[in-house]
Design an enzyme around this catalytic site. Structure first.
Site, PDB file in Angstrom:
ATOM      1  N   LYS A 106      44.369-141.257  77.044  1.00 27.72           N
ATOM      2  CA  LYS A 106      43.392-142.322  76.802  1.00 27.72           C
ATOM      3  C   LYS A 106      43.723-143.499  77.717  1.00 27.72           C
ATOM      4  CE  LYS A 106      41.605-145.029  72.873  1.00 27.72           C
ATOM      5  NZ  LYS A 106      41.753-145.255  71.416  1.00 27.72           N
ATOM      6  N   SER A 187      37.801-144.896  68.773  1.00 30.68           N
ATOM      7  CA  SER A 187      37.668-145.311  70.163  1.00 30.68           C
ATOM      8  C   SER A 187      38.199-144.281  71.162  1.00 30.68           C
ATOM      9  CB  SER A 187      38.408-146.640  70.377  1.00 30.68           C
ATOM     10  OG  SER A 187      39.798-146.491  70.122  1.00 30.68           O
ATOM     11  N   SER A 211      40.351-144.164  64.933  1.00 33.87           N
ATOM     12  CA  SER A 211      40.064-143.957  66.352  1.00 33.87           C
ATOM     13  C   SER A 211      40.600-142.671  66.939  1.00 33.87           C
ATOM     14  CB  SER A 211      40.587-145.146  67.170  1.00 33.87           C
ATOM     15  OG  SER A 211      39.750-146.259  66.997  1.00 33.87           O
TER      16      SER A 211
END
Length: 524
Positions: A106, A187, A211
């Site tokens: 990420k 996210s 997330s």
């Protein structure tokens, strides 16, 4: 930021006669890391070829074709690293189950190389730190190939209460591979979509509240949020030191457990990890198809929502867990006594965001980088491309907060931890005499709408384990009209191994992972 690609066909051109077309790439989409590792042991494939195939898929599926926008950039040394690791294998050195397996990160996780760590924001577009986060260093030591960076909800979805999950100014809008007009949740949007689409077998996500688990559930893969403090958060763009956690996103629970084994452990720079080594173990070795035998499992019935189709998936999951030997107990009052938890959590996140973001920004090597949350707010006001789709109301709220010694923050932190932990998860486990809690991770994905923002209406069980810092695993439970829905397994602090084992036992008897179709819309 443009993606960096290498010639994906180069490794096998030498296998073809002069002037002939290169042979077709083997199919590896849908194969987990355990399968790929077995094929490498058998000599049927190698890391160089696996890496080349993933780069080719990123080019064809992410950058072109469906244009998922799941991957922001790939590392230019990925192929050479794969070749080096193949050389180690030939020499008899195999570092473990991740040896030669490509991993995506990420884009709020720092990694050495020419790729910036942006958190999706143009304010950090030049943030090339040439530092490995401790979890990345552990992945490299275990033989993983760091393949690239994935898109995310900008600033891990903490800039605005009216955002669209999966959008960032750097990466654009990530699409759900199961239905391209549908959202990926956030996210860790790009990590979830990339693993589901076969752009890598493994990815790192981060979670403050939902997330990892929501994008894993909505994209139909496995996601695990560890106990806070099991995995280092150093050199990861922060929100909250009380709730932030990094964890694996994968195609199978075994893959997630293997990855957790690698990244878990104490980091002197992260005080939360002081006890990590005492709780670290070989999480994959602890998995068993019999892990649910004799266990009492509490279903959070009052958190299932009102949809009959989701209820039917839960009923099937209950039957699968019972077939695996579990006794299933209905819990119908899991929300009682939790009044004020949401407000207390918001106070924690806003106060810690201001302090923790300043601490991170001040550590950046670039002297011209923003240094405070106020700097980020000013940058966004000066760059309309950042503010086109939604505001920065949460940033502004956080900026208005006091420090980590403010009475409002200290009161909120004590209240939230008490309600979510001892009076929340721990009470439910004790009062119902169950070993773990199970609930619905997510409803079917909603249509992405940059103008109006998210309209998520599905059930969720992420808040209590997020605030308490307890482990939370999601495993595919099936789909509604082809849109994946996840099943959550939640335990008390440091019960990571038990939660993973329970999810693995369920996974083995259910086998509910859905293959993406890349369609647009839902057929009538």
């Amino acid at each position: 930021m443009r993606k960096i690609f290498l010639a994906a066909s180069a490794p096998f051109l030498v296998l073809a006669p002069a002037m002939a077309m290169p042979p077709p790439l083997p199919e590896i989409a849908g194969k987990d890391a355990v399968t790929l590792q077995q094929e490498m042991r058998e000599g049927r494939i190698n890391s160089e070829l696996i890496t080349a195939i993933y780069l080719d898929r990123i080019l064809k599926i992410d950058d072109n074709g469906p244009k998922l926008n799941a991957v922001i950039a790939t590392f230019p040394d990925a192929m050479s690293e794969a070749r080096r690791l193949d050389g180690e294998r030939k020499a008899g050195k195999i570092r473990g189950p991740l040896h030669g397996i490509p991993v995506l990160l990420k884009d709020n996780v720092e990694a050495t190389g020419p790729i910036a760590t942006t958190a999706g924001s143009l304010a950090l577009a030049r943030n090339v730190t040439n530092r490995d986060a401790p979890l990345v260093a552990r992945l490299r030591e275990a033989g993983a190939v760091i393949l690239g960076k994935t898109n995310l909800s900008e600033w891990a979805n903490i800039r605005s209460g009216n955002s669209t999950s999966g959008w960032s100014a750097v990466g654009g809008l990530t699409k759900n591979p199961h239905a391209l007009d549908r959202n990926t949740c956030g996210s860790s949007s790009g990590s979830g979509a990339a693993v589901a689409a076969g752009l890598a077998a493994l990815a790192i996500g981060t979670e403050t509240d939902g997330s990892i688990t929501c994008p894993a559930g909505i994209n139909g893969i496995v996601g695990f949020k560890p106990s806070v403090g099991l995995v280092s958060r150093s050199l990861i763009v922060p929100i909250s030191h009380s709730q932030d956690s990094a964890g694996p996103m994968a195609l199978s629970v075994r893959d997630a457990a293997a990855m957790l084994t690698v990244i878990a452990g104490r980091d002197p720079a992260d005080p939360a990890t002081a006890e990590a080594d005492a709780h670290k173990r070989d999480f994959a070795a602890a998995l068993s198809v019999d892990a649910l035998k004799g266990k009492r499992v509490g279903i959070l019935r009052d958190r299932l929502g009102t949809r009959a189709d989701i209820a039917a998936l839960v009923d099937d999951a209950v039957k699968a867990m019972e077939a695996a030997g579990a006794t299933v107990v209905d819990i119908k009052d899991s929300k009682s006594g939790l009044d004020g938890l949401g407000g207390a959590e918001l106070e924690i996140l806003m106060t810690e965001l201001k302090a923790d973001m300043a601490a991170y920004l001040s550590s950046l090597p670039d002297a011209k980088a923003p240094k405070t949350l106020a700097d980020l707010i000013a940058f966004n006001k000066a760059h309309p491309e950042e503010m086109r789709w939604f505001d920065q109301s949460l940033f502004e709220l956080a900026e208005s907060k006091g420090g980590l010694d403010s009475p409002a923050y200290l009161e909120a932190k004590a209240k939230a931890m008490r309600l979510a932990g001892p009076e929340g998860i721990d009470r439910l486990l004790k009062d119902n005499k169950v070993d773990l809690l199970v609930g619905v991770t997510n409803g079917p994905s909603w249509t992405s709408d940059l103008v109006n923002g998210d309209h998520y209406t599905g059930p969720s069980v992420s808040q209590m384990p997020a605030v308490a810092g307890y482990p939370h695993l999601t495993v595919p439970m099936g789909a509604v009209e082809g849109l994946p829905v996840g099943l959550s397994f939640i335990g008390t602090k440091w019960s990571d191994a038990e939660v993973l084992a329970a999810g693995y036992a369920y996974e083995q008897v259910s086998n509910k992972r859905v293959t993406p179709t890349y369609r647009v819309g839902i057929a009538p």
